[in-house]
Write a protein that holds these residues in place. Structure first.
Motif, mmCIF file in Angstrom:
data_model
loop_
_atom_site.group_PDB
_atom_site.id
_atom_site.type_symbol
_atom_site.label_atom_id
_atom_site.label_comp_id
_atom_site.label_asym_id
_atom_site.label_seq_id
_atom_site.Cartn_x
_atom_site.Cartn_y
_atom_site.Cartn_z
ATOM 1 N N THR A 36 0.861 -1.172 0.000
ATOM 2 C CA THR A 36 0.000 0.000 0.000
ATOM 3 C C THR A 36 0.898 1.223 0.000
ATOM 4 O O THR A 36 2.074 1.149 0.376
ATOM 5 N N ALA A 37 0.351 2.339 -0.434
ATOM 6 C CA ALA A 37 1.129 3.574 -0.487
ATOM 7 C C ALA A 37 0.190 4.762 -0.414
ATOM 8 O O ALA A 37 -0.981 4.666 -0.775
ATOM 9 N N GLY A 38 0.733 5.866 0.053
ATOM 10 C CA GLY A 38 -0.032 7.104 0.114
ATOM 11 C C GLY A 38 0.758 8.244 -0.484
ATOM 12 O O GLY A 38 1.975 8.342 -0.282
ATOM 13 N N PHE A 39 0.078 9.106 -1.249
ATOM 14 C CA PHE A 39 0.717 10.298 -1.794
ATOM 15 C C PHE A 39 0.908 11.313 -0.680
ATOM 16 O O PHE A 39 0.051 11.471 0.188
ATOM 17 N N VAL A 40 2.037 11.993 -0.697
ATOM 18 C CA VAL A 40 2.331 13.036 0.289
ATOM 19 C C VAL A 40 2.895 14.249 -0.445
ATOM 20 O O VAL A 40 3.297 14.155 -1.604
ATOM 21 N N THR A 41 2.948 15.397 0.261
ATOM 22 C CA THR A 41 3.458 16.611 -0.383
ATOM 23 C C THR A 41 4.974 16.627 -0.466
ATOM 24 O O THR A 41 5.530 17.253 -1.344
ATOM 25 N N ASP A 42 5.648 15.949 0.456
ATOM 26 C CA ASP A 42 7.102 15.805 0.383
ATOM 27 C C ASP A 42 7.507 14.589 1.193
ATOM 28 O O ASP A 42 6.681 13.989 1.882
#
Length: 114
Positions: A36-42
């Motif tokens: 699983t993965a999550g998008f982040v701003t940095d």
């Protein structure tokens, strides 16, 4: 799974060492690693665990011991496409633990379906 049929991006992944909280068994060895993965701003941002996606990573090369290149796919690519951009960052998770950081290096276009 031996290969991603319809990759949507290319990425460089930096795997965390076991000492950094990464995979205790070392870097993934399967032809296609599923997590699983999550998008982040940095890279230092927190992952919103309520908004994680199932990600597929197919190794294409090795930059050094901790950094590899991958083709990227998603089980439900339509959920990822609004967030997918070159330079975008995904935190790769095993359960609640961040085991790697993927930086998108190229977007390959709309998927035709998995």
């Amino acid at each position: 799974m031996e290969k991603i049929e319809n990759p949507v991006a290319e990425a460089e992944v930096r795997w965390r060492s076991a000492a950094e909280g990464g995979r205790r068994s070392g870097n993934p060895t399967a032809p296609v690693y599923m997590a699983t993965a999550g998008f982040v701003t940095d890279e230092d941002s927190e992952v919103d665990h309520g908004r994680v996606l199932s990600v597929l990573l197919q190794k294409t090369g090795e930059l050094d011991e901790q950094r590899w290149t991958y083709l990227v796919g998603f089980l439900v690519p339509e959920l990822a496409l609004p967030h997918l951009r070159s330079g975008g960052v995904l935190q790769v998770l095993e359960g609640p633990r961040i085991v790697g950081t993927a930086r998108i290096t190229a977007v390959l276009g709309e998927p035709s379906g998995e």
